[in-house]
Design an enzyme around this catalytic site. Structure first.
Site, PDB file in Angstrom:
ATOM      1  N   ASP A 164       0.830  -1.208   0.000  1.00  0.00           N
ATOM      2  CA  ASP A 164       0.000   0.000   0.000  1.00  0.00           C
ATOM      3  C   ASP A 164       0.858   1.250   0.000  1.00  0.00           C
ATOM      4  O   ASP A 164       1.888   1.304   0.682  1.00  0.00           O
ATOM      5  CB  ASP A 164      -0.861   0.030   1.272  1.00  0.00           C
ATOM      6  CG  ASP A 164      -2.320  -0.249   0.983  1.00  0.00           C
ATOM      7  OD1 ASP A 164      -2.795   0.062  -0.124  1.00  0.00           O
ATOM      8  OD2 ASP A 164      -2.991  -0.791   1.890  1.00  0.00           O
ATOM      9  N   GLU A 173     -13.967  -2.357  -1.914  1.00  0.00           N
ATOM     10  CA  GLU A 173     -14.182  -2.519  -0.469  1.00  0.00           C
ATOM     11  C   GLU A 173     -15.571  -2.018  -0.097  1.00  0.00           C
ATOM     12  O   GLU A 173     -15.950  -0.892  -0.434  1.00  0.00           O
ATOM     13  CB  GLU A 173     -13.105  -1.754   0.316  1.00  0.00           C
ATOM     14  CG  GLU A 173     -13.296  -1.901   1.829  1.00  0.00           C
ATOM     15  CD  GLU A 173     -12.072  -1.547   2.663  1.00  0.00           C
ATOM     16  OE1 GLU A 173     -11.016  -1.216   2.100  1.00  0.00           O
ATOM     17  OE2 GLU A 173     -12.206  -1.604   3.901  1.00  0.00           O
TER      18      GLU A 173
HETATM   19  O1  KIV Z   1      -4.865  -2.007   4.070  1.00  0.00           O
HETATM   20  C1  KIV Z   1      -5.532  -3.027   3.825  1.00  0.00           C
HETATM   21  O2  KIV Z   1      -5.456  -4.048   4.516  1.00  0.00           O
HETATM   22  C2  KIV Z   1      -6.423  -2.980   2.682  1.00  0.00           C
HETATM   23  C3  KIV Z   1      -7.379  -4.123   2.529  1.00  0.00           C
HETATM   24  C4  KIV Z   1      -8.513  -3.908   3.444  1.00  0.00           C
HETATM   25  C5  KIV Z   1      -7.798  -4.293   1.122  1.00  0.00           C
HETATM   26  O3  KIV Z   1      -6.414  -2.051   1.935  1.00  0.00           O
END
Ligand code: KIV
Length: 286
Positions: free
Chosen positions: A92, A191
């Site tokens: 991310d 989501e």
């Molecule tokens: O940060 C995370 O775990 C996510 C998932 C919920 C897809 O973005």
């Protein structure tokens, strides 16, 4: 160094993700934030590991993902990459790391790939991220997009609610998904969107959808590992199915060890080290 090893057979890269969609085979994604959980998740056969900014909630106890820094996620990604042989590692991009300029976003994404070992990055947003997605993909950075509930917008949204419930919102989500596909994203997290909307998106785009609270039709399902194994606190959203209660297992283990220490049952002779008979004699010890 792990990067120099030849790939394990079946190592998952982008072509394997799109081939699975073509075959109609469902894939699995789980979060991990450290070496041991990455190893467990990878060895269990999961196809994609997400170093999610949910690290903010699950590991750091921040309460949301806003404070997560690039250094925190980078450190987690390095550890996850070391523990992963087969799954694709997606990292991310935390809040604030892709918001200032395209150049800075590219720099941060490259950092996650070059030093973190990420094989793709994920960022939140729909039509507002299309130019950025195109730029990242132009720079050879594989991108997963994320629409529906986008936790980095928590203050703007005022909480975590199902998105795309009205016809107008649902249409907008479908349009966003198409625009992100067109910009070059290879997958899109959906989501907390109604299952019918997720099904339509999954049907209408040729890249993979990754569902969380978005029904069964998505190409890939993702959950936060700590929710799945019962290591989170507080009320869980309805889409979480808990398959183990590690919190209880850990509490019981700690309590049993504590009781053994207090009663003198731990450590036993076998669990400690002794002197040789010769040394004992020399020291006059019994
Ligand atoms: O940060 C995370 O775990 C996510 C998932 C919920 C897809 O973005």
């Amino acid at each position: 160094m792990a990067y120099l090893q030849p790939d394990k057979e079946g190592k998952v890269y982008l072509p394997a993700i799109s081939a699975a969609k073509e075959r109609g085979e469902k894939l699995i994604c789980l979060t991990a934030y450290d070496y041991p959980t990455a190893r467990i998740v990878d060895e269990a056969g999961v196809d994609m590991i997400l170093v999610g900014d949910s690290i903010g909630n699950v590991i750091h106890g921040y309460g949301n993902t806003i404070p997560v820094s690039i250094d925190e996620i980078l450190s987690a990604c390095i550890a996850v990459k070391r523990g992963t042989e087969r799954a694709m590692v997606v990292c991310d991009m935390p809040f604030g790391t892709y918001h200032i300029s395209e150049n800075e976003s590219v720099k941060n994404a490259l950092r996650l790939m070059k030093y973190g070992g990420a094989e793709a990055v994920k960022l939140e947003g729909g039509r507002n991220r299309v130019d950025l997605v195109r730029r990242l993909v132009d720079e050879e950075i594989p991108v997963v997009a994320h629409i529906g509930l986008t936790p980095q917008s928590v203050y703007k949204m005022g909480g975590y609610r199902v998105q795309g419930r009205t016809a107008e919102q649902a249409k907008r989500l479908i349009e966003d998904a198409k625009l992100l596909e067109e910009a070059g994203a290879f997958a899109i997290v959906l989501e907390l969107v109604p299952r019918e909307v997720a099904a339509m998106i999954t049907e209408e785009i040729s890249i993979s959808t990754i569902g969380i609270g978005a029904g069964a039709e998505c190409d890939i399902q993702v959950l936060v590992l700590h929710d799945l194994v019962g290591m989170t606190f507080g009320r869980q959203p309805r889409f979480v199915r808990q398959y183990a209660n590690l919190r209880q297992v850990m509490t019981e283990a700690i309590q049993s060890w504590t009781a053994d220490v207090k009663s003198g049952a731990y450590p036993s002779v076998e669990e400690s080290y002794g002197l040789t008979e010769e040394t004992k004699k020399e020291m006059g010890a019994s």
